[in-house]
Design a protein around this motif. Sequence first.
Motif, PDB file in Angstrom:
ATOM      1  N   GLU A 197      -3.804  20.079 -19.297  1.00 30.05           N
ATOM      2  CA  GLU A 197      -2.523  19.843 -18.633  1.00 30.05           C
ATOM      3  C   GLU A 197      -2.691  19.393 -17.189  1.00 30.05           C
ATOM      4  OE1 GLU A 197      -3.161  24.355 -18.382  1.00 30.05           O
ATOM      5  OE2 GLU A 197      -3.046  23.012 -20.073  1.00 30.05           O
ATOM      6  N   ASN A 198      -3.937  19.418 -16.710  1.00 28.35           N
ATOM      7  CA  ASN A 198      -4.205  18.925 -15.365  1.00 28.35           C
ATOM      8  C   ASN A 198      -4.792  17.526 -15.432  1.00 28.35           C
ATOM      9  OD1 ASN A 198      -3.323  21.165 -13.988  1.00 28.35           O
ATOM     10  ND2 ASN A 198      -5.345  22.126 -13.926  1.00 28.35           N
ATOM     11  N   TYR A 199      -4.449  16.722 -14.444  1.00 30.24           N
ATOM     12  CA  TYR A 199      -5.047  15.400 -14.351  1.00 30.24           C
ATOM     13  C   TYR A 199      -6.313  15.501 -13.526  1.00 30.24           C
ATOM     14  CZ  TYR A 199      -0.495  13.775 -16.004  1.00 30.24           C
ATOM     15  OH  TYR A 199       0.636  13.567 -16.748  1.00 30.24           O
ATOM     16  N   SER A 200      -7.405  14.907 -14.031  1.00 32.57           N
ATOM     17  CA  SER A 200      -8.643  14.916 -13.251  1.00 32.57           C
ATOM     18  C   SER A 200      -9.006  13.512 -12.769  1.00 32.57           C
ATOM     19  CB  SER A 200      -9.793  15.521 -14.049  1.00 32.57           C
ATOM     20  OG  SER A 200     -10.049  14.742 -15.194  1.00 32.57           O
ATOM     21  N   LYS A 201      -8.516  12.475 -13.490  1.00 30.47           N
ATOM     22  CA  LYS A 201      -8.773  11.095 -13.077  1.00 30.47           C
ATOM     23  C   LYS A 201      -7.489  10.290 -13.229  1.00 30.47           C
ATOM     24  CE  LYS A 201     -13.667  11.032 -14.134  1.00 30.47           C
ATOM     25  NZ  LYS A 201     -14.683  10.483 -15.040  1.00 30.47           N
ATOM     26  N   VAL A 202      -7.049   9.720 -12.128  1.00 33.52           N
ATOM     27  CA  VAL A 202      -5.811   8.944 -12.089  1.00 33.52           C
ATOM     28  C   VAL A 202      -6.165   7.504 -11.739  1.00 33.52           C
ATOM     29  CG1 VAL A 202      -3.564   8.683 -10.956  1.00 33.52           C
ATOM     30  CG2 VAL A 202      -4.510  10.988 -11.324  1.00 33.52           C
ATOM     31  N   VAL A 203      -5.726   6.557 -12.557  1.00 33.41           N
ATOM     32  CA  VAL A 203      -5.976   5.136 -12.303  1.00 33.41           C
ATOM     33  C   VAL A 203      -4.688   4.485 -11.823  1.00 33.41           C
ATOM     34  CG1 VAL A 203      -6.487   2.893 -13.393  1.00 33.41           C
ATOM     35  CG2 VAL A 203      -7.870   4.895 -13.958  1.00 33.41           C
ATOM     36  N   VAL A 204      -4.804   3.637 -10.805  1.00 34.11           N
ATOM     37  CA  VAL A 204      -3.669   2.847 -10.326  1.00 34.11           C
ATOM     38  C   VAL A 204      -4.184   1.461  -9.966  1.00 34.11           C
ATOM     39  CG1 VAL A 204      -3.888   3.592  -7.904  1.00 34.11           C
ATOM     40  CG2 VAL A 204      -1.662   2.810  -8.757  1.00 34.11           C
ATOM     41  N   GLY A 205      -3.357   0.453 -10.217  1.00 30.85           N
ATOM     42  CA  GLY A 205      -3.750  -0.910  -9.883  1.00 30.85           C
ATOM     43  C   GLY A 205      -3.013  -1.402  -8.652  1.00 30.85           C
ATOM     44  N   THR A 206      -3.650  -2.324  -7.941  1.00 31.49           N
ATOM     45  CA  THR A 206      -2.989  -2.952  -6.803  1.00 31.49           C
ATOM     46  C   THR A 206      -3.273  -4.449  -6.811  1.00 31.49           C
ATOM     47  OG1 THR A 206      -2.703  -2.948  -4.397  1.00 31.49           O
ATOM     48  CG2 THR A 206      -4.934  -2.573  -5.197  1.00 31.49           C
ATOM     49  N   ASP A 207      -2.304  -5.220  -6.338  1.00 33.54           N
ATOM     50  CA  ASP A 207      -2.542  -6.653  -6.125  1.00 33.54           C
ATOM     51  C   ASP A 207      -2.260  -6.988  -4.668  1.00 33.54           C
ATOM     52  OD1 ASP A 207       0.209  -6.605  -5.955  1.00 33.54           O
ATOM     53  OD2 ASP A 207       0.559  -7.747  -7.789  1.00 33.54           O
ATOM     54  N   GLY A 208      -2.164  -5.939  -3.840  1.00 34.50           N
ATOM     55  CA  GLY A 208      -1.932  -6.137  -2.417  1.00 34.50           C
ATOM     56  C   GLY A 208      -0.459  -6.218  -2.050  1.00 34.50           C
ATOM     57  N   SER A 209       0.431  -6.281  -3.054  1.00 35.11           N
ATOM     58  CA  SER A 209       1.862  -6.402  -2.770  1.00 35.11           C
ATOM     59  C   SER A 209       2.430  -5.066  -2.295  1.00 35.11           C
ATOM     60  CB  SER A 209       2.607  -6.853  -4.020  1.00 35.11           C
ATOM     61  OG  SER A 209       2.539  -5.827  -5.007  1.00 35.11           O
ATOM     62  N   LYS A 210       3.588  -5.153  -1.643  1.00 35.02           N
ATOM     63  CA  LYS A 210       4.257  -3.958  -1.148  1.00 35.02           C
ATOM     64  C   LYS A 210       4.574  -3.011  -2.309  1.00 35.02           C
ATOM     65  CE  LYS A 210       8.297  -2.689   1.565  1.00 35.02           C
ATOM     66  NZ  LYS A 210       9.623  -3.147   1.979  1.00 35.02           N
ATOM     67  N   SER A 211       5.052  -3.560  -3.441  1.00 31.56           N
ATOM     68  CA  SER A 211       5.409  -2.684  -4.561  1.00 31.56           C
ATOM     69  C   SER A 211       4.179  -2.000  -5.149  1.00 31.56           C
ATOM     70  CB  SER A 211       6.205  -3.438  -5.631  1.00 31.56           C
ATOM     71  OG  SER A 211       5.382  -4.253  -6.408  1.00 31.56           O
ATOM     72  N   SER A 212       3.048  -2.713  -5.214  1.00 30.42           N
ATOM     73  CA  SER A 212       1.852  -2.076  -5.780  1.00 30.42           C
ATOM     74  C   SER A 212       1.333  -0.980  -4.844  1.00 30.42           C
ATOM     75  CB  SER A 212       0.757  -3.095  -6.092  1.00 30.42           C
ATOM     76  OG  SER A 212       0.085  -3.540  -4.943  1.00 30.42           O
ATOM     77  N   LEU A 213       1.520  -1.167  -3.545  1.00 28.15           N
ATOM     78  CA  LEU A 213       1.075  -0.127  -2.601  1.00 28.15           C
ATOM     79  C   LEU A 213       1.954   1.119  -2.697  1.00 28.15           C
ATOM     80  CD1 LEU A 213       0.007  -2.317   0.449  1.00 28.15           C
ATOM     81  CD2 LEU A 213      -1.469  -1.143  -1.209  1.00 28.15           C
ATOM     82  N   LEU A 214       3.228   0.949  -3.077  1.00 22.78           N
ATOM     83  CA  LEU A 214       4.084   2.112  -3.327  1.00 22.78           C
ATOM     84  C   LEU A 214       3.568   2.891  -4.539  1.00 22.78           C
ATOM     85  CD1 LEU A 214       7.648   0.598  -2.765  1.00 22.78           C
ATOM     86  CD2 LEU A 214       6.548   2.351  -1.362  1.00 22.78           C
ATOM     87  N   ALA A 215       3.120   2.177  -5.553  1.00 22.44           N
ATOM     88  CA  ALA A 215       2.535   2.833  -6.731  1.00 22.44           C
ATOM     89  C   ALA A 215       1.243   3.561  -6.340  1.00 22.44           C
ATOM     90  CB  ALA A 215       2.270   1.817  -7.841  1.00 22.44           C
ATOM     91  N   VAL A 216       0.431   2.940  -5.478  1.00 19.99           N
ATOM     92  CA  VAL A 216      -0.810   3.569  -4.997  1.00 19.99           C
ATOM     93  C   VAL A 216      -0.479   4.860  -4.253  1.00 19.99           C
ATOM     94  CG1 VAL A 216      -2.728   3.344  -3.349  1.00 19.99           C
ATOM     95  CG2 VAL A 216      -2.182   1.451  -4.902  1.00 19.99           C
ATOM     96  N   GLU A 217       0.530   4.798  -3.400  1.00 20.33           N
ATOM     97  CA  GLU A 217       0.921   5.987  -2.620  1.00 20.33           C
ATOM     98  C   GLU A 217       1.347   7.126  -3.554  1.00 20.33           C
ATOM     99  OE1 GLU A 217       3.885   7.176   1.085  1.00 20.33           O
ATOM    100  OE2 GLU A 217       4.302   5.374  -0.088  1.00 20.33           O
ATOM    101  N   ARG A 218       2.159   6.810  -4.563  1.00 25.40           N
ATOM    102  CA  ARG A 218       2.611   7.841  -5.512  1.00 25.40           C
ATOM    103  C   ARG A 218       1.424   8.405  -6.296  1.00 25.40           C
ATOM    104  NH1 ARG A 218       7.667   8.394  -7.775  1.00 25.40           N
ATOM    105  NH2 ARG A 218       8.275   7.747  -5.694  1.00 25.40           N
ATOM    106  N   ALA A 219       0.544   7.526  -6.756  1.00 20.95           N
ATOM    107  CA  ALA A 219      -0.635   7.965  -7.509  1.00 20.95           C
ATOM    108  C   ALA A 219      -1.532   8.842  -6.651  1.00 20.95           C
ATOM    109  CB  ALA A 219      -1.407   6.748  -8.017  1.00 20.95           C
TER     110      ALA A 219
END
Length: 147
Positions: free
Chosen positions: A3-25
């Motif tokens: 039930e715990n996450y040990s590895k979280v993957v997030v992608g970025t393309d340098g855009s503002k929206s992808s960096l928001l996803a990075v911040e949340r991840a």
Amino acid sequence: MSENYSKVVVGTDGSKSSLLAVERAAKIAAAFDATLIIGCAYYESKDDASKTLRQDSMTILGDDPARANLEKASEVARAAGCDKIQAEVRSGTPVEALMAMVNDNQADLLVVGNRGINSLTGRLLGSVPADVARQSDCDVMIVHTVS
């Protein structure tokens, strides 16, 4: 599946929206004391890029711009309180790159932004968030980064 996450993957393309996803991840990874794996896909050539019909992600040619995007994303992740960060560049489409990172790292969570999911092109051809949600064996979180 724990039930715990040990590895979280997030992608970025340098855009503002992808960096928001990075911040949340990054916040999720920090809360679970998990490793955050930030990935950036790139195309080896213009020919490779032009084979992809989709334009819902920024086209990144070559791994130098991809590495620059990862540096910026890593700074965002550190500012969000995450200190276990791994950065990876992968050639191919964003979906191929994210799925390879999830599988290679045996990730428990994949975080993506919602860009492209509600566009006409996204509905007809698919979008990165919708495609990874269908293909992924791990949990997928779609972050509302674009209204």
